[in-house]
Scaffold this active site. Structure first.
Site, PDB file in Angstrom:
ATOM      1  N   SER A   1      37.691  53.546  44.819  1.00 49.15           N
ATOM      2  CA  SER A   1      37.670  53.855  43.385  1.00 49.15           C
ATOM      3  C   SER A   1      38.837  54.789  43.025  1.00 49.15           C
ATOM      4  O   SER A   1      39.988  54.470  43.268  1.00 49.15           O
ATOM      5  CB  SER A   1      36.306  54.432  43.001  1.00 49.15           C
ATOM      6  OG  SER A   1      36.106  54.393  41.618  1.00 49.15           O
TER       7      SER A   1
ATOM      8  N   ASP B   1      33.414  48.303  41.652  1.00 48.42           N
ATOM      9  CA  ASP B   1      33.653  49.615  42.262  1.00 48.42           C
ATOM     10  C   ASP B   1      33.212  49.690  43.729  1.00 48.42           C
ATOM     11  O   ASP B   1      32.072  49.369  44.066  1.00 48.42           O
ATOM     12  CB  ASP B   1      32.911  50.677  41.444  1.00 48.42           C
ATOM     13  CG  ASP B   1      33.476  52.058  41.650  1.00 48.42           C
ATOM     14  OD1 ASP B   1      33.349  52.589  42.771  1.00 48.42           O
ATOM     15  OD2 ASP B   1      34.043  52.613  40.694  1.00 48.42           O
TER      16      ASP B   1
END
Length: 279
Positions: free
Chosen positions: A47, A160
């Site tokens: 991320s 993510d």
């Protein structure tokens, strides 16, 4: 006396967690390690950690990265939606990454070996990128589900990486470091109130990450954990404070890092010869 070659030093790997704006603290960690001549031989990111890891791995200067971080916001990385699978798209993040590393940059060509973690939203599988378009992989790794439209790569819908490995230490293992340092930007108990939908979704991922069963200590030799309890996922305007906290947390672990390097460095040949000669 000839200086020991880098090949005789232990290979140091760094794993950078997610954390949204809190991930800006990773820049401070890298700056502290650089200032104190701790080389990074491989790096993995999830991320926001993937953004910093990719920029660093391709040689984007840390001072420039610090200045660029000051211009970031959720609006700077979002676009109008093109699908019903998310409120918006993070295509603009891809443009930012292309500025850092080039539009056609392949992960395998990074100056420092790099791994980027994403999650297949349909199967739940962790996806670790060691090659392929770097900017696209970073987009996937930082794609908050529900907010951003999944990033499609080779027929997989990816979101993510924090959903599958928030602190990518096991992914770092694929790069075969001798010393594994984890940098956790989501080890926090925040008192910061959520201010928007993205805060809610980002916090949801971080809360889930804190409950992941995998114990990072089984993969990490050293953990760097900045105190980010006063920061929220949208605190992009607090760049200087985030970087300073990352720097402080890294400095606190420098003695342990240097001692581990000493322990795991092979004995120089001149010392072996001297020891043999004294027999």
């Amino acid at each position: 006396m000839q200086q020991e070659s880098r090949s005789q030093k232990p290979r140091i790997g760094l794993a950078l967690s997610g954390g949204s704006a809190r991930g800006i603290a990773h820049i401070g960690v890298l700056q502290a390690l650089s200032d104190h001549h701790i080389p990074i031989d491989c790096i993995a990111g999830t991320s926001s950690g993937a953004i910093v890891a990719a920029a660093f791995a391709f040689g984007y200067p840390l001072p420039k990265l610090q200045e660029k971080a000051k211009t970031l916001s959720w609006y700077s990385i979002a676009n109008l939606p093109t699908s019903g699978l998310g409120l918006t798209s993070n295509q603009s993040l891809g443009k930012i990454m292309e500025e850092f590393i080039g539009g056609a940059a392949d992960i395998k060509d990074a100056k420092i070996p790099l791994a980027i973690v994403a999650t297949d939203i349909e199967t739940g599988e962790k996806v670790v990128f060691r090659n392929g378009n770097a900017a696209l992989a970073v987009r996937a790794s930082a794609c908050i589900p529900g907010v951003f439209i999944p990033v499609e790569i080779e027929g997989r819908k990816l979101v993510d990486g924090g959903l599958s490995e928030s602190l990518p230490l096991s992914s770092l293992q694929t790069l075969q470091p001798d010393i594994r340092i984890g940098v956790n930007a989501i080890h926090w108990h925040s008192t910061k109130p959520v201010g928007n939908l993205i805060d809610v979704m980002s916090n949801a991922i971080d809360i889930a990450a804190n409950h992941q069963k995998e114990n990072p200590l089984q993969f990490a030799d050293i953990m760097i954990e900045p105190d980010l309890s006063d920061f929220g996922p949208s605190d992009f305007k607090k760049t200087d404070a985030l970087i300073a906290e990352g720097y402080r947390a890294a400095l606190a672990q420098l003695p342990a890092i240097k001692e581990l390097i000493r322990q795991r460095s092979p004995e120089p040949s001149w010392k072996r010869f001297f020891r043999w000669f004294k027999k």
